[in-house]
Design an enzyme around this catalytic site. Structure first.
Site, PDB file in Angstrom:
ATOM      1  N   GLN A  28       0.850  -1.194   0.000  1.00 23.97           N
ATOM      2  CA  GLN A  28       0.000   0.000   0.000  1.00 23.97           C
ATOM      3  C   GLN A  28       0.891   1.251   0.000  1.00 23.97           C
ATOM      4  O   GLN A  28       0.399   2.358  -0.143  1.00 23.97           O
ATOM      5  CB  GLN A  28      -0.884   0.027   1.245  1.00 23.97           C
ATOM      6  CG  GLN A  28      -1.787  -1.186   1.384  1.00 23.97           C
ATOM      7  CD  GLN A  28      -2.449  -1.231   2.746  1.00 23.97           C
ATOM      8  OE1 GLN A  28      -3.517  -0.627   2.970  1.00 23.97           O
ATOM      9  NE2 GLN A  28      -1.835  -1.929   3.681  1.00 23.97           N
ATOM     10  N   HIS A  86      -1.288   1.265  -4.507  1.00 31.24           N
ATOM     11  CA  HIS A  86      -1.700   2.663  -4.370  1.00 31.24           C
ATOM     12  C   HIS A  86      -0.789   3.625  -5.113  1.00 31.24           C
ATOM     13  O   HIS A  86      -0.785   4.810  -4.821  1.00 31.24           O
ATOM     14  CB  HIS A  86      -1.778   3.043  -2.876  1.00 31.24           C
ATOM     15  CG  HIS A  86      -2.888   2.320  -2.170  1.00 31.24           C
ATOM     16  ND1 HIS A  86      -2.951   2.198  -0.804  1.00 31.24           N
ATOM     17  CD2 HIS A  86      -3.961   1.649  -2.639  1.00 31.24           C
ATOM     18  CE1 HIS A  86      -4.028   1.498  -0.468  1.00 31.24           C
ATOM     19  NE2 HIS A  86      -4.649   1.140  -1.572  1.00 31.24           N
ATOM     20  N   CYS A 126       1.926  19.630 -17.470  1.00 32.32           N
ATOM     21  CA  CYS A 126       2.264  18.568 -18.426  1.00 32.32           C
ATOM     22  C   CYS A 126       3.000  19.208 -19.611  1.00 32.32           C
ATOM     23  O   CYS A 126       2.509  20.203 -20.187  1.00 32.32           O
ATOM     24  CB  CYS A 126       0.969  17.888 -18.903  1.00 32.32           C
ATOM     25  SG  CYS A 126       1.203  16.803 -20.317  1.00 32.32           S
ATOM     26  N   CYS A 171       0.593  18.858 -22.895  1.00 33.65           N
ATOM     27  CA  CYS A 171      -0.691  19.551 -23.119  1.00 33.65           C
ATOM     28  C   CYS A 171      -0.881  20.739 -22.184  1.00 33.65           C
ATOM     29  O   CYS A 171      -1.884  21.452 -22.282  1.00 33.65           O
ATOM     30  CB  CYS A 171      -1.854  18.574 -22.966  1.00 33.65           C
ATOM     31  SG  CYS A 171      -2.190  18.145 -21.242  1.00 33.65           S
ATOM     32  N   GLY A 230       2.797  -4.492   9.061  1.00 37.55           N
ATOM     33  CA  GLY A 230       2.823  -3.033   9.198  1.00 37.55           C
ATOM     34  C   GLY A 230       1.632  -2.332   8.605  1.00 37.55           C
ATOM     35  O   GLY A 230       1.747  -1.241   8.062  1.00 37.55           O
ATOM     36  N   THR A 231       0.460  -2.971   8.727  1.00 38.54           N
ATOM     37  CA  THR A 231      -0.738  -2.295   8.236  1.00 38.54           C
ATOM     38  C   THR A 231      -1.860  -2.402   9.255  1.00 38.54           C
ATOM     39  O   THR A 231      -2.047  -3.412   9.911  1.00 38.54           O
ATOM     40  CB  THR A 231      -1.206  -2.866   6.877  1.00 38.54           C
ATOM     41  OG1 THR A 231      -2.364  -2.137   6.440  1.00 38.54           O
ATOM     42  CG2 THR A 231      -1.526  -4.353   6.949  1.00 38.54           C
ATOM     43  N   SER A 232      -2.606  -1.292   9.375  1.00 38.63           N
ATOM     44  CA  SER A 232      -3.747  -1.261  10.307  1.00 38.63           C
ATOM     45  C   SER A 232      -4.922  -2.023   9.706  1.00 38.63           C
ATOM     46  O   SER A 232      -5.954  -2.185  10.348  1.00 38.63           O
ATOM     47  CB  SER A 232      -4.135   0.194  10.590  1.00 38.63           C
ATOM     48  OG  SER A 232      -4.390   0.865   9.352  1.00 38.63           O
TER      49      SER A 232
HETATM   50  C1  BV8 Z   1     -11.867   2.264  -3.399  1.00 40.14           C
HETATM   51  C2  BV8 Z   1      -2.083   6.406  -1.364  1.00 40.14           C
HETATM   52  C3  BV8 Z   1     -13.590   1.556  -4.884  1.00 40.14           C
HETATM   53  C4  BV8 Z   1      -2.107   7.893  -1.260  1.00 40.14           C
HETATM   54  C5  BV8 Z   1      -3.856   5.566   0.083  1.00 40.14           C
HETATM   55  C6  BV8 Z   1     -16.369   3.601   4.604  1.00 40.14           C
HETATM   56  C7  BV8 Z   1     -16.213   2.301   5.058  1.00 40.14           C
HETATM   57  C8  BV8 Z   1     -15.362   1.408   4.397  1.00 40.14           C
HETATM   58  C9  BV8 Z   1     -14.653   1.809   3.255  1.00 40.14           C
HETATM   59  C10 BV8 Z   1     -14.804   3.086   2.817  1.00 40.14           C
HETATM   60  C11 BV8 Z   1     -15.664   3.992   3.479  1.00 40.14           C
HETATM   61  N1  BV8 Z   1     -15.593   5.157   2.831  1.00 40.14           N
HETATM   62  C12 BV8 Z   1     -14.745   5.038   1.783  1.00 40.14           C
HETATM   63  C13 BV8 Z   1     -14.265   3.770   1.751  1.00 40.14           C
HETATM   64  C14 BV8 Z   1     -13.304   3.211   0.770  1.00 40.14           C
HETATM   65  C15 BV8 Z   1     -11.893   3.704   1.106  1.00 40.14           C
HETATM   66  C16 BV8 Z   1     -11.462   3.225   2.482  1.00 40.14           C
HETATM   67  O1  BV8 Z   1     -11.099   2.071   2.657  1.00 40.14           O
HETATM   68  N2  BV8 Z   1     -11.498   4.136   3.452  1.00 40.14           N
HETATM   69  C17 BV8 Z   1     -11.073   3.780   4.799  1.00 40.14           C
HETATM   70  C18 BV8 Z   1     -10.476   5.017   5.461  1.00 40.14           C
HETATM   71  C19 BV8 Z   1     -12.251   3.221   5.562  1.00 40.14           C
HETATM   72  N3  BV8 Z   1     -11.016   3.129   0.120  1.00 40.14           N
HETATM   73  C20 BV8 Z   1     -10.813   3.764  -1.051  1.00 40.14           C
HETATM   74  O2  BV8 Z   1     -11.272   4.843  -1.327  1.00 40.14           O
HETATM   75  C21 BV8 Z   1      -9.998   2.992  -2.077  1.00 40.14           C
HETATM   76  N4  BV8 Z   1     -10.711   2.931  -3.313  1.00 40.14           N
HETATM   77  O3  BV8 Z   1     -12.406   1.708  -2.469  1.00 40.14           O
HETATM   78  O4  BV8 Z   1     -12.371   2.282  -4.683  1.00 40.14           O
HETATM   79  C22 BV8 Z   1     -13.275   0.251  -5.495  1.00 40.14           C
HETATM   80  C23 BV8 Z   1     -12.552  -0.706  -4.779  1.00 40.14           C
HETATM   81  C24 BV8 Z   1     -12.288  -1.922  -5.383  1.00 40.14           C
HETATM   82  C25 BV8 Z   1     -12.721  -2.175  -6.668  1.00 40.14           C
HETATM   83  C26 BV8 Z   1     -13.428  -1.197  -7.357  1.00 40.14           C
HETATM   84  C27 BV8 Z   1     -13.715   0.016  -6.779  1.00 40.14           C
HETATM   85  C28 BV8 Z   1      -8.666   3.675  -2.335  1.00 40.14           C
HETATM   86  C29 BV8 Z   1      -7.878   3.683  -1.056  1.00 40.14           C
HETATM   87  C30 BV8 Z   1      -6.447   4.156  -1.355  1.00 40.14           C
HETATM   88  C31 BV8 Z   1      -6.185   5.473  -0.671  1.00 40.14           C
HETATM   89  N5  BV8 Z   1      -4.765   5.810  -0.823  1.00 40.14           N
HETATM   90  N6  BV8 Z   1      -2.555   5.809  -0.112  1.00 40.14           N
HETATM   91  C32 BV8 Z   1      -1.127   8.417  -0.237  1.00 40.14           C
HETATM   92  O5  BV8 Z   1      -0.363   7.636   0.373  1.00 40.14           O
HETATM   93  O6  BV8 Z   1      -1.121   9.647  -0.061  1.00 40.14           O
HETATM   94  S1  BV8 Z   1      -4.367   4.904   1.541  1.00 40.14           S
HETATM   95  C33 BV8 Z   1      -3.105   4.999   2.667  1.00 40.14           C
HETATM   96  O7  BV8 Z   1      -3.688   4.839   3.938  1.00 40.14           O
HETATM   97  C34 BV8 Z   1      -2.104   3.877   2.583  1.00 40.14           C
HETATM   98  O8  BV8 Z   1      -1.784   3.538   1.272  1.00 40.14           O
HETATM   99  C35 BV8 Z   1      -2.765   2.745   3.337  1.00 40.14           C
HETATM  100  O9  BV8 Z   1      -3.616   2.021   2.504  1.00 40.14           O
HETATM  101  C36 BV8 Z   1      -3.581   3.509   4.350  1.00 40.14           C
HETATM  102  C37 BV8 Z   1      -2.852   3.589   5.671  1.00 40.14           C
HETATM  103  O10 BV8 Z   1      -2.846   2.312   6.162  1.00 40.14           O
HETATM  104  P1  BV8 Z   1      -1.479   1.639   6.620  1.00 40.14           P
HETATM  105  O11 BV8 Z   1      -0.534   1.563   5.477  1.00 40.14           O
HETATM  106  O12 BV8 Z   1      -1.894   0.403   7.287  1.00 40.14           O
HETATM  107  O13 BV8 Z   1      -0.826   2.658   7.653  1.00 40.14           O
HETATM  108  P2  BV8 Z   1      -1.374   3.024   9.087  1.00 40.14           P
HETATM  109  O14 BV8 Z   1      -0.603   4.223   9.524  1.00 40.14           O
HETATM  110  O15 BV8 Z   1      -2.867   3.030   9.069  1.00 40.14           O
HETATM  111  O16 BV8 Z   1      -0.950   1.780  10.008  1.00 40.14           O
HETATM  112  C38 BV8 Z   1       0.410   1.528  10.236  1.00 40.14           C
HETATM  113  C39 BV8 Z   1       0.460   0.202  10.977  1.00 40.14           C
HETATM  114  O17 BV8 Z   1       1.826  -0.146  11.150  1.00 40.14           O
HETATM  115  C40 BV8 Z   1      -0.163   0.263  12.362  1.00 40.14           C
HETATM  116  O18 BV8 Z   1      -0.961  -0.874  12.569  1.00 40.14           O
HETATM  117  C41 BV8 Z   1       1.052   0.244  13.307  1.00 40.14           C
HETATM  118  O19 BV8 Z   1       0.776  -0.445  14.505  1.00 40.14           O
HETATM  119  C42 BV8 Z   1       2.036  -0.526  12.480  1.00 40.14           C
HETATM  120  N7  BV8 Z   1       3.441  -0.235  12.757  1.00 40.14           N
HETATM  121  C43 BV8 Z   1       3.985   0.908  13.257  1.00 40.14           C
HETATM  122  N8  BV8 Z   1       5.341   0.768  13.337  1.00 40.14           N
HETATM  123  C44 BV8 Z   1       5.621  -0.486  12.855  1.00 40.14           C
HETATM  124  C45 BV8 Z   1       4.431  -1.119  12.490  1.00 40.14           C
HETATM  125  N9  BV8 Z   1       4.389  -2.363  11.985  1.00 40.14           N
HETATM  126  C46 BV8 Z   1       5.557  -3.012  11.852  1.00 40.14           C
HETATM  127  N10 BV8 Z   1       6.757  -2.469  12.172  1.00 40.14           N
HETATM  128  C47 BV8 Z   1       6.817  -1.226  12.671  1.00 40.14           C
HETATM  129  N11 BV8 Z   1       8.031  -0.696  13.008  1.00 40.14           N
END
Ligand code: BV8
Length: 250
Positions: A106, A124, A152, A155, A192-194
Site C-alpha cells: 500500500q 496505491h 504537463c 498539453c 505493518g498495516t492497520s
Molecule cells: C476504493 C495512497 C472503490 C495515497 C492511500 C467507509 C467504510 C469502508 C470503506 C470506505 C468507506 N468510505 C470510503 C471507503 C473506501 C476507502 C477506504 O477504505 N477508506 C477507509 C479510510 C475506511 N477506500 C478507497 O477509497 C480505495 N478505493 O475503495 O475504490 C473500489 C474498490 C475496489 C474495486 C473497485 C472500486 C482507495 C484507497 C487508497 C487510498 N490511498 N494511499 C497516499 O499515500 O497519499 S491509503 C493509505 O492509507 C495507505 O496507502 C494505506 O492504505 C492507508 C494507511 O494504512 P497503513 O498503510 O496500514 O498505515 P497506518 O498508519 O494506518 O498503520 C500503520 C500500521 O503499522 C499500524 O498498525 C502500526 O501499529 C504498524 N506499525 C507501526 N510501526 C511499525 C508497524 N508495523 C511493523 N513495524 C513497525 N516498526
C-alpha cells in the site's frame, strides 16, 4: 506501543520453509523504521497536519491543487532521505528462497524495490511518478519552474501525483494480480498495516477464505489479529530478520 512479544513457533518455520507461494501485504508500518511517519501515529504521522482522507482525494486536488502537490512534495523530501530497513531487506531475502513470492504494498515510497524485491504490486501507486491530470500519461520527471503543481509538457494541464486517492479505484492489473496471489498463496503475511483501507485490507481475508495460513507482523493489534495463526508482535525491522534466520539459518 506494547512490549515486543516475538514468538516464532517451529510450525511457522516449517510453513515458510515448505511454502509454495508466499504473499505479503505491507503498509506504512514497514517503512516506519526507515523514518517515514505512518498514517496512524498522529503526533508526527502525516495525518497530524492533515487528515489524509481529506487531502488524499480528487476533490481536495480539484479544490486546492497547490496544497495537495506541496503535501506530496513534503513527503517526497522525507522519502528521499529514507533507506530500506532490515524489514524490507528480509522480504527480498524470502523472495529469493521460495518458489513463488508476491509482495503487495500500500506504500508509495518505492522502498521495497530499492531493497531488491522484484515481484512488487504497488496497489496505491508511487510518489516518484506524476500523471497528467488530463491525458493520464505518467512522468518520472517534471519541470521545477516554480509552477505548483507543475504542468504537463505535452498539453499544459496540471500534473498530479501518480497515487491512488481515497474514492479512486486502484490500478486494475495490480488489484487483479493481488487477488490471484491472495487466492493462491499458502502463506500470507500482513505486515505493518492497520488493515482498515479497502480493497487492500480485504486481501488477507481473501487468503484465509482460500485456506492460507495468516501471519501478522505488527507491534499493535489490528482487526486482523484474531484471524492470524501467528501474531509476531513487534517492529518489522526486528521480527522479519529473526523469521528469516530461524527458517534459513545457514
Ligand atoms: C476504493 C495512497 C472503490 C495515497 C492511500 C467507509 C467504510 C469502508 C470503506 C470506505 C468507506 N468510505 C470510503 C471507503 C473506501 C476507502 C477506504 O477504505 N477508506 C477507509 C479510510 C475506511 N477506500 C478507497 O477509497 C480505495 N478505493 O475503495 O475504490 C473500489 C474498490 C475496489 C474495486 C473497485 C472500486 C482507495 C484507497 C487508497 C487510498 N490511498 N494511499 C497516499 O499515500 O497519499 S491509503 C493509505 O492509507 C495507505 O496507502 C494505506 O492504505 C492507508 C494507511 O494504512 P497503513 O498503510 O496500514 O498505515 P497506518 O498508519 O494506518 O498503520 C500503520 C500500521 O503499522 C499500524 O498498525 C502500526 O501499529 C504498524 N506499525 C507501526 N510501526 C511499525 C508497524 N508495523 C511493523 N513495524 C513497525 N516498526
Amino acid at each position: 506501543m506494547p512490549e515486543p512479544n516475538i514468538i516464532i513457533l517451529p510450525q511457522l518455520v516449517e510453513r515458510l520453509k515448505n511454502a509454495g507461494h508466499v504473499a505479503v501485504l505491507t503498509g506504512a508500518g514497514i517503512s516506519a523504521e526507515s523514518g517515514i511517519p505512518t498514517f496512524r501515529d498522529t503526533e508526527k504521522g502525516i495525518w497530524a497536519r492533515f487528515n489524509a482522507e481529506e487531502v488524499a482525494t480528487p476533490e481536495a486536488f480539484e479544490r486546492n491543487p497547490t496544497l495537495v502537490w506541496q503535501w506530496y512534495e513534503e513527503r517526497r523530501k522525507v522519502i528521499a532521505e529514507a533507506r530500506p530497513n532490515p524489514g524490507h531487506m528480509a522480504l527480498a531475502h524470502i523472495e529469493a528462497r521460495v518458489p513463488r513470492f508476491t509482495l503487495i504494498t500500500q506504500n508509495i515510497d518505492g522502498l521495497h524495490r530499492v531493497a531488491g524485491s522484484r515481484n512488487v504490486l504497488e496497489l496505491h501507486g508511487n510518489i516518484h511518478r506524476a500523471r497528467c491530470a488530463e491525458e493520464g500519461t505518467t512522468v518520472e520527471e517534471w519541470p521545477d519552474d516554480g509552477e505548483v503543481p507543475p504542468r504537463c509538457a505535452r498539453c499544459g494541464a496540471m500534473l498530479r501525483p501518480d497515487v491512488v486517492w481515497f474514492g479512486e479505484v486502484p490500478p486494475v492489473a495490480e488489484l487483479n494480480a493481488s487477488m490471484v496471489a491472495a487466492r493462491e498463496a499458502d502463506l500470507f503475511l500482513s505486515i505493518g498495516t492497520s488493515a482498515l483501507v479497502v480493497p487492500a485490507a480485504s486481501l488477507p481475508y481473501h487468503a484465509l477464505q482460500h485456506g492460507a495460513t495468516l501471519v501478522e507482523v505488527n507491534p499493535e493489534d489490528t482487526p486482523l489479529t484474531k484471524y492470524a495463526s501467528h501474531v509476531l508482535q513487534g517492529p518489522a525491522g526486528e521480527v522479519l530478520p529473526r523469521l528469516v534466520a530461524a527458517t534459513w539459518s545457514e
